[in-house]
Motif scaffolding. Structure first.
Motif, mmCIF file in Angstrom:
data_model
loop_
_atom_site.group_PDB
_atom_site.id
_atom_site.type_symbol
_atom_site.label_atom_id
_atom_site.label_comp_id
_atom_site.label_asym_id
_atom_site.label_seq_id
_atom_site.Cartn_x
_atom_site.Cartn_y
_atom_site.Cartn_z
ATOM 1 N N ARG A 170 0.893 -1.191 -0.043
ATOM 2 C CA ARG A 170 -0.160 -0.195 0.001
ATOM 3 C C ARG A 170 0.880 1.164 -0.223
ATOM 4 N N CYS A 230 -4.148 -9.814 -12.039
ATOM 5 C CA CYS A 230 -4.358 -8.587 -12.895
ATOM 6 C C CYS A 230 -5.692 -8.233 -12.798
ATOM 7 N N GLY A 231 -6.429 -8.138 -11.645
ATOM 8 C CA GLY A 231 -7.703 -7.582 -11.730
ATOM 9 C C GLY A 231 -8.783 -8.134 -12.682
ATOM 10 N N SER A 232 -9.205 -7.233 -13.429
ATOM 11 C CA SER A 232 -10.325 -7.487 -14.390
ATOM 12 C C SER A 232 -9.954 -8.479 -15.684
ATOM 13 N N GLY A 234 -7.694 -10.977 -15.100
ATOM 14 C CA GLY A 234 -7.594 -12.472 -14.530
ATOM 15 C C GLY A 234 -6.137 -12.707 -13.870
ATOM 16 N N ALA A 235 -5.424 -13.688 -14.152
ATOM 17 C CA ALA A 235 -4.126 -13.874 -13.669
ATOM 18 C C ALA A 235 -3.318 -14.729 -14.153
ATOM 19 N N SER A 253 -10.332 -13.648 -16.085
ATOM 20 C CA SER A 253 -11.329 -13.501 -14.828
ATOM 21 C C SER A 253 -12.832 -13.680 -15.446
ATOM 22 N N TYR A 254 -13.660 -13.606 -14.514
ATOM 23 C CA TYR A 254 -15.134 -13.508 -15.088
ATOM 24 C C TYR A 254 -15.622 -11.993 -15.153
ATOM 25 N N ILE A 256 -17.810 -8.931 -14.433
ATOM 26 C CA ILE A 256 -18.690 -8.632 -13.363
ATOM 27 C C ILE A 256 -18.718 -7.603 -13.256
ATOM 28 N N GLY A 263 -10.634 -6.273 -1.259
ATOM 29 C CA GLY A 263 -10.740 -7.556 -0.740
ATOM 30 C C GLY A 263 -10.526 -8.753 -1.777
ATOM 31 N N GLY A 265 -8.126 -9.228 -3.962
ATOM 32 C CA GLY A 265 -7.062 -10.224 -4.072
ATOM 33 C C GLY A 265 -6.749 -10.882 -2.697
ATOM 34 N N PHE A 268 -8.950 -13.967 -3.691
ATOM 35 C CA PHE A 268 -8.310 -14.771 -4.819
ATOM 36 C C PHE A 268 -7.365 -15.696 -4.196
ATOM 37 N N ASN A 290 -10.304 -17.162 -9.440
ATOM 38 C CA ASN A 290 -10.906 -16.168 -10.383
ATOM 39 C C ASN A 290 -12.512 -15.836 -9.835
ATOM 40 N N ALA A 294 -14.031 -12.495 -8.464
ATOM 41 C CA ALA A 294 -15.115 -11.758 -9.070
ATOM 42 C C ALA A 294 -16.378 -11.607 -7.993
HETATM 43 P P1 ATP Z 1 -5.781 -5.484 -3.855
HETATM 44 O O1 ATP Z 1 -5.840 -4.087 -4.468
HETATM 45 O O2 ATP Z 1 -7.082 -5.785 -2.798
HETATM 46 O O3 ATP Z 1 -4.560 -5.666 -3.223
HETATM 47 P P2 ATP Z 1 -4.927 -7.175 -5.864
HETATM 48 O O4 ATP Z 1 -3.984 -6.372 -6.677
HETATM 49 O O5 ATP Z 1 -4.349 -8.251 -4.777
HETATM 50 O O6 ATP Z 1 -6.131 -6.591 -5.126
HETATM 51 P P3 ATP Z 1 -6.633 -8.019 -8.004
HETATM 52 O O7 ATP Z 1 -5.624 -8.323 -9.289
HETATM 53 O O8 ATP Z 1 -7.239 -6.308 -7.826
HETATM 54 O O9 ATP Z 1 -5.924 -8.172 -6.699
HETATM 55 O O10 ATP Z 1 -7.972 -8.996 -7.873
HETATM 56 C C1 ATP Z 1 -7.694 -10.224 -7.731
HETATM 57 C C2 ATP Z 1 -8.506 -11.113 -8.491
HETATM 58 O O11 ATP Z 1 -9.863 -10.861 -8.343
HETATM 59 C C3 ATP Z 1 -8.315 -11.090 -10.113
HETATM 60 O O12 ATP Z 1 -6.975 -11.768 -10.284
HETATM 61 C C4 ATP Z 1 -9.463 -11.566 -10.807
HETATM 62 O O13 ATP Z 1 -9.532 -12.970 -10.471
HETATM 63 C C5 ATP Z 1 -10.508 -10.857 -9.585
HETATM 64 N N1 ATP Z 1 -11.070 -9.495 -10.079
HETATM 65 C C6 ATP Z 1 -10.431 -8.468 -9.394
HETATM 66 N N2 ATP Z 1 -11.082 -7.340 -10.235
HETATM 67 C C7 ATP Z 1 -12.098 -7.948 -10.727
HETATM 68 C C8 ATP Z 1 -12.760 -7.502 -11.785
HETATM 69 N N3 ATP Z 1 -13.271 -6.114 -12.005
HETATM 70 N N4 ATP Z 1 -13.787 -8.277 -12.485
HETATM 71 C C9 ATP Z 1 -13.604 -9.634 -12.492
HETATM 72 N N5 ATP Z 1 -12.824 -10.230 -11.437
HETATM 73 C C10 ATP Z 1 -12.052 -9.330 -10.724
#
Ligand code: ATP
Ligand code: MG
Length: 319
Positions: A170, A230-232, A234-235, A253-254, A256, A263, A265, A268, A290, A294
């Motif tokens: 952070r 990788c957020g939306s 996927g991974a 990812s799915y 949504i 939360g 990450g 996941f 994933n 989502a």
């Molecule tokens: P944080 O900011 O909470 O630490 P993070 O960076 O650890 O998050 P993200 O990559 O944002 O994690 O999200 C984790 C997983 O959640 C993604 O790999 C994906 O599977 C799902 N996800 C996150 N955002 C979305 C979205 N907008 N739509 C669909 N799936 C999502």
């Protein structure tokens, strides 16, 4: 396979700004308290999947602390490792959204009860049958917590256990020097590494290294499984196949509607780690993780989007 997970760190209540772009220096409405804290969300998600998880933290002797403990207990988390602190109140955070994925936080963690979590709070008895430790980088906000984490790591490793690590950096915490120093130590023990896309460069040995090069070097260093979240998008998974060759998998990812990204990450990570320990194939663990991410973004509130295994199965079946 029989396993029991342990995690530790911040347990707090969160207040969410009601309006997008709401400013912290102007009076506005917030909703909450919501139980929160990255390792607490992780623990909630593991427990809801039906797996045993011990959580270590501290709360104050106040209503916020009571609310947090009750919530985790209701989800099935083993809460005996949560101590009531005499000298500090339960931690808190305020969050405002600048866009669908950009947030600003004001944390009251280092001086709160969970900020005082230390070596003596880690009860060996509760750890004696734990064979996996999940470390959140965001939890390493003081030398005391780092001491506590080392103790848990030592016990879990002595039990023949494994370690997972989510840096969860952070920007508000970047100036805590103990935190940076502890990352290198943890990487030496990490079996499952779960960075976000934005954190990859932090672990690169060279600024110009690609994600693939950085992850290949970490696999050579001894990490067994890496998932870049990788957020939306996927991974991306990096690991080795049965012949010990490096392999990568991208898991979409799915789609949504994002209501609240906090939360995702943590959910996941909890789902991926639990299902890997339970012996699922990597591809299946990624798919469920994933789905878990989502469902997390589809709910308002940091811990409100944790899911049971049945809920994940139903979600996947309908896609
Ligand atoms: P944080 O900011 O909470 O630490 P993070 O960076 O650890 O998050 P993200 O990559 O944002 O994690 O999200 C984790 C997983 O959640 C993604 O790999 C994906 O599977 C799902 N996800 C996150 N955002 C979305 C979205 N907008 N739509 C669909 N799936 C999502
Ligand atoms: Mg994260």
């Amino acid at each position: 396979m029989n396993f029991k997970i342990c995690t530790m760190g911040e347990l707090l209540v969160e207040f969410l700004a009601k309006e997008q772009h709401q400013r912290f220096d102007q009076t506005g409405e917030f909703i909450g308290p919501f139980p929160s804290g990255a390792p607490a969300i992780f623990a909630s998600q593991v427990a809801k999947l039906g797996f045993p998880v011990v959580f270590f933290s501290c709360v104050g002797k106040d209503a916020f602390g009571k609310m947090c403990i009750k919530r985790l207990k209701d989800d099935g988390v083993i809460t005996d490792g949560i101590s009531l602190h005499n000298k500090a109140n339960t931690g808190s955070a305020f969050v405002t959204y600048k866009g669908p994925n950009e947030r600003d936080f004001i944390f009251n963690i280092p001086n709160s009860a969970c900020g005082l979590l230390s070596f003596d709070h880690i009860n060996e008895e509760l750890l004696k049958d734990c064979n996996h430790l999940h470390v959140m980088g965001s939890s390493l906000y003081s030398f005391r917590v780092i001491d506590a984490m080392r103790k848990a790591l030592y016990i879990v490793k002595s039990n023949g256990g494994t370690i997972s690590f989510d840096p969860n950096l952070r920007k508000e915490m970047f100036d805590i020097p103990e935190m940076e120093a502890s990352f290198d130590y943890i990487m030496d023990y990490t079996d499952i590494f779960l960075p976000s896309e934005s954190e990859v460069s932090y672990f690169a040995s060279n600024n110009t290294d690609s994600e693939k090069k950085t992850m290949t070097l970490l696999l050579k260093r001894g990490v067994k499984h890496i998932v870049v979240k990788c957020g939306s998008k996927g991974a991306n998974y990096y690991g080795r196949d049965a012949q010990d060759n490096f392999r990568t998998i991208h898991a979409d990812s799915y789609a949504i509607d994002t209501i609240d990204p906090t939360g995702a990450g943590d959910c996941f990570g909890a789902t991926f780690v639990s299902l890997m320990l339970a012996g699922y194939e990597v591809e299946t663990a990624l798919q469920y993780a994933n789905a878990s991410g989502a469902l997390a973004v589809a709910q308002k509130g940091p811990m409100e989007g944790t899911s049971t295994l049945d809920e994940l199965k139903q979600f996947i079946a309908l896609r």
